[in-house]
Design an enzyme around this catalytic site. Sequence first.
Site, short mmCIF file in Angstrom:
data_model
loop_
_atom_site.label_atom_id
_atom_site.label_comp_id
_atom_site.label_asym_id
_atom_site.label_seq_id
_atom_site.Cartn_x
_atom_site.Cartn_y
_atom_site.Cartn_z
N GLU A 256 -17.81 -3.47 24.27
CA GLU A 256 -17.01 -4.68 24.43
C GLU A 256 -15.74 -4.64 23.59
O GLU A 256 -14.65 -4.98 24.06
CB GLU A 256 -17.85 -5.91 24.04
CG GLU A 256 -19.08 -6.15 24.90
CD GLU A 256 -20.28 -5.33 24.49
OE1 GLU A 256 -20.21 -4.63 23.44
OE2 GLU A 256 -21.30 -5.34 25.21
N HIS B 286 -28.54 -14.71 24.20
CA HIS B 286 -27.54 -14.47 25.24
C HIS B 286 -26.85 -15.75 25.72
O HIS B 286 -25.99 -15.69 26.59
CB HIS B 286 -28.19 -13.76 26.44
CG HIS B 286 -28.45 -12.31 26.21
ND1 HIS B 286 -29.20 -11.85 25.15
CD2 HIS B 286 -28.03 -11.19 26.87
CE1 HIS B 286 -29.25 -10.54 25.19
NE2 HIS B 286 -28.55 -10.11 26.21
N HIS C 266 -3.87 3.06 -3.48
CA HIS C 266 -4.10 2.54 -2.13
C HIS C 266 -3.43 1.20 -1.88
O HIS C 266 -2.63 1.07 -0.97
CB HIS C 266 -5.60 2.43 -1.84
CG HIS C 266 -5.89 1.68 -0.58
ND1 HIS C 266 -5.81 2.26 0.66
CD2 HIS C 266 -6.21 0.36 -0.35
CE1 HIS C 266 -6.07 1.36 1.60
NE2 HIS C 266 -6.32 0.21 1.01
N HIS D 275 0.83 -1.20 0.00
CA HIS D 275 0.00 0.00 0.00
C HIS D 275 0.87 1.26 0.00
O HIS D 275 1.22 1.77 1.06
CB HIS D 275 -0.91 0.01 1.24
CG HIS D 275 -1.81 -1.20 1.32
ND1 HIS D 275 -1.36 -2.43 1.71
CD2 HIS D 275 -3.13 -1.35 1.04
CE1 HIS D 275 -2.38 -3.30 1.69
NE2 HIS D 275 -3.46 -2.67 1.29
#
Lengths: 670, 670
Positions: free
Chosen positions: B408, B470, B261, B30
């Site tokens: 988190e 969960h 890029h 890059h």
Amino acid sequence: MTTETASLADMANAIRALSMDAVQAANSGHPGMPMGMADVATVLFSDYMKFDPAAPKWDDRDRFVLSAGHGSMLIYALLNLTGYAHPTMDEIRNFRQLGSPCAGHPENFMLDGVECTTGPLGQGLAMAVGMALAERHLNAKHGDDLVDHRTWVIAGDGCLMEGINHEAVGLAGHLGLGRMIVLWDDNNITIDGSVELSSSEDVEARYRASKWHTVRCDGHDPADIRRAIDEALADPRPSLVACKTIIGKGAPNKQGTSATHGAALGEDEVAATRKELGWTAEPFVIPDHIAAAWKKTGERGAAAREAWHQRYEADKDRAEAYEASTTLPGADAGAVLQDYIRGLVAEPKKVATRKASEMALGPLTEAFPNMIGGSADLTGSNNTKTKSTGPITIDNYDGSYVYYGIREFGMAAAMNGMALHGGIAPYGGTFLIFSDYCRNAVRLSALQQVGVTYVFTHDSIGLGEDGPTHQPVEQVMSLRLIPNLNVMRPCDTIETAECWAIAMANAHTPSVLALSRQNLPQLRGEGDADWAPLKNMSAMGAYRLKSAEAARKVVLIATGSEVALACDVAKALEVAGIGADVVSMPCMELFEAQDASYRQEVIPDTVLRVSIEAGTTLGWERFTHGGSVVNGLNIGLDRFGASAPAEQLFERFGFSVDAIVPQIKAKLGE
Amino acid sequence: MTTETASLADMANAIRALSMDAVQAANSGHPGMPMGMADVATVLFSDYMKFDPAAPKWDDRDRFVLSAGHGSMLIYALLNLTGYAHPTMDEIRNFRQLGSPCAGHPENFMLDGVECTTGPLGQGLAMAVGMALAERHLNAKHGDDLVDHRTWVIAGDGCLMEGINHEAVGLAGHLGLGRMIVLWDDNNITIDGSVELSSSEDVEARYRASKWHTVRCDGHDPADIRRAIDEALADPRPSLVACKTIIGKGAPNKQGTSATHGAALGEDEVAATRKELGWTAEPFVIPDHIAAAWKKTGERGAAAREAWHQRYEADKDRAEAYEASTTLPGADAGAVLQDYIRGLVAEPKKVATRKASEMALGPLTEAFPNMIGGSADLTGSNNTKTKSTGPITIDNYDGSYVYYGIREFGMAAAMNGMALHGGIAPYGGTFLIFSDYCRNAVRLSALQQVGVTYVFTHDSIGLGEDGPTHQPVEQVMSLRLIPNLNVMRPCDTIETAECWAIAMANAHTPSVLALSRQNLPQLRGEGDADWAPLKNMSAMGAYRLKSAEAARKVVLIATGSEVALACDVAKALEVAGIGADVVSMPCMELFEAQDASYRQEVIPDTVLRVSIEAGTTLGWERFTHGGSVVNGLNIGLDRFGASAPAEQLFERFGFSVDAIVPQIKAKLGE
């Protein structure tokens, strides 16, 4: 107060009572949110939401997403009170008990009216973005007469702190999804205590920075709630309505504190709340006049639905076009690909499977304009765009390609939302390594039973120079652990096409396509014993690609880029007089679903079995160990990779004929 | 232009030349980012960064984080030019080749001066938050004389679109980490094209909404860069410096486009760039006067380091206190826990292992104030806070508990940053299910070889009523797939303490503690054959908890909450005359690291082996299949859970003596 306002307050108190009583009965759950947002929800359902409990799947209904899914009693109360067939009051009484559809968090597969499964914070809001996008897309195709609904979200501070909300908000603002309205339960409380413990953000300013409209209201004043929602409706941007509320509103000693968030109020506080609210009815009993008011609310949408049906019936051509355009590819995808596959048989192609995926997507996206593709800013690498897929932009929702930006989690959730909305078969790409970034949304695809296809490319050390941060090692196996997910790792052009057909055929099981960066030879179509040109062999999960020539002493089981290697290993073994089958296993899950005789036929446990996959080996023992030849061999990579050209890495980590053949010979004692 | 400015431009061009030439030589990489940010980096290293290449690990150095890790040639060029021992010019010449420390993305374990491994977007920035917090914390303890450094970040649009940056930015703003400065490479280009394709965000407004200072500059004008950085330094808030740059600056035909890029410029464009920059030197050759200027830049920090050492030496007590406070617990943790474990032996406790974790953390956090705990808004559920851990706030960095908020991924990355900074042993909690949200940061803990401890509670269907959203089913096994990570699932109070000791003892392997919500009986300390009170049995990974009484016909292997069940199953089997060992396996990875004789002794492959774990079974075949008794039995849960009280779920899904014993008997033909 006017009579009307009083009535809304009574109606809201019905939600409060049901919520606190159900949580108390279960001695488990979250009363604070439903009690705090009861007034907002009452105004929303009474005055704004377009829905008809008698026809919960009506296409043009508004979508309601309880992103703060822990407040599930709010939606159960709303569905019951407005007259949905479920939940019944008995089911609410059995909140959080085995067999009740009133699960701890709302589950779309348990109840009509629950548009998506929420609880993992932030994802409801992000799925709503997909729903709102699906609506605009179908509206662009079919016009206001058939498609003209809104997406409403209730979100809490948790949803707004999660990273995914940044991605969802950015995408919705960029695409100008003005028919999406987020009602933020701005109660200033999180589990650990006050929001000030962990955040100092000006939430509204942040939303405005992403081209959202924002407005505040008193979440306990129906008139003020209406004023704010009316302002939101009038603004062309997506809207955040900050509803200032008191968590657990009505519980005199606990309201406004995190004590009401995640636990039953306790008998005493429930009694005190009854007194505070002037609620004299027994638990799970709704006084007649309040029940009647709610029933009326539930009947409000019938006229709109009937009018919609009349418009639908009025123009048969338009209705047919609508049905055709919203019918998912399903099994037809396989048929569409037959000519393409015939072409591959006639003229084999050595390309990367990510390229093979693009090639298969060509005829698919041409035949099925409701396949909406996209990539998290890796379009050219994931090969997800075809010439049939023009971009979806704020000025033109009639495209079928989303530039999701660098938002893997937001993309995955948006795809879930599109699939849940209906009428769209979404697929989207990123590097397989970044399945880690959106893993819980992949899990929610599986749990919600929606047909989302994940195009995860650069699927091993074959990614090469980008190095260990970008080389998936454990991802393929770890995705296989998610229930109800087909993880497919095709070995060549033909398997890739087959896997796309499988993905499209499974409307209730999401798919992962793990695709190579590097070119792979075409292995199929060369007349192997079991070869049938247009039978989808991948649908069996695994099949014999090559039969042993000498007496069979070993079965090589490989996936994806390692199938060609397995073929070379087999060749070398045959030269040494060792008969070797090669089994390609594009989908472990589908193979396990076959009957025992097929599995035994393809992978007999009477010969040495060797797995070859450029990833962690744990799990392969299921197919290689036991039987009358006890311990097979697992060729894999149980460490992180390294940065180098791919060929060197495969060599370095033992994925070569020279490295593998001696191990097999040693196992065989030869 | 002044001479000085010209010199900075020359120096920046050295970065450009090395970057484009190395990428060209590798034909991979890059070039766009290093070429675009060369001027900013040159100003930063020449005028601001406090560092000494001769002492790359000097505690009080500024930290530099290349969050946009794909631009790795930028940091390799900087390290080489300023005089670090590595990379050498030969190593740069071998950019992205096997054996070169110049990997595709910067890796902290390959090069001094690379403070963290970056590439997975957004995480560098989020790790920098942890570094900046560690600095303020240690400064609060030891004062400016010993701790007084900054954290600099270069981030791109990708980092700023990823969800994790919202969490990181929110945390840094809330905690007022004013010594953190993010230099945003605002080049308006992503891989898919212009940023406008996917984002319409006012980035600066968003940062300001989270209590950041923002300022803009022309990223190619050294004076303007200085002005902006000076403004950032003067502001007490963390700063975002938006550096307007041209990606691939200097490449006359490709600059400003995504073509620069992620691919080599090509021979022609490299030649054209040489001409454009007036760079006549051969590839990998730096003209003497430019090399000399860079060398001088590298020598700038020696005086500051010497002064620091003088201050350090000047006060022996203070120096000793500093050393003591920044020395990690290591093996001493085991010693600290001995009295506590003795107490448990004397008086067994039936508690949830999350509670047992809190109990073990009591003596640990008292003895080791450099253990910095926290939770993603589940403090009371994760049981991560002890009485020794006061909160870290914007007004008091001298605490040892972080209220991370509902973040988190941000928490996990911040912990990585703290561990990488040094002097701190971070641990943090969330529900095990939400390991999905931070999974790639857990992976980066492992890849970066840092001692972070994840306290993942509510580790199975034992979570109960919250339901399948969960309930982790696949998470324990899927975490086991990550290399260099110890996944520990202790069965009782004593194993939990042992696992904490193991976690602290491993400075270069992160740990996951998977802990129960529900109470579990204490199984250890009851005088079993292999029981030695103060030997850390968990350190063996697995060990025999109970020996068969009748002739051994089966070995039951279980983890965590299922070990007690295994004991009950064994009891029932013994009643039927079937001898059964019970093996507790708190850590599969550590067991696999034992020698073959120990493994065979504990889990002999000559008897039926049965695994019992309330999670997906794939993987357990490694321990139960093969050998002279071929196919073992795997008791687990290969589907999503359900919402109900835990005991009912275990019963429903077959985790009971009544359900398991007949399966074992059938296998044995009895």
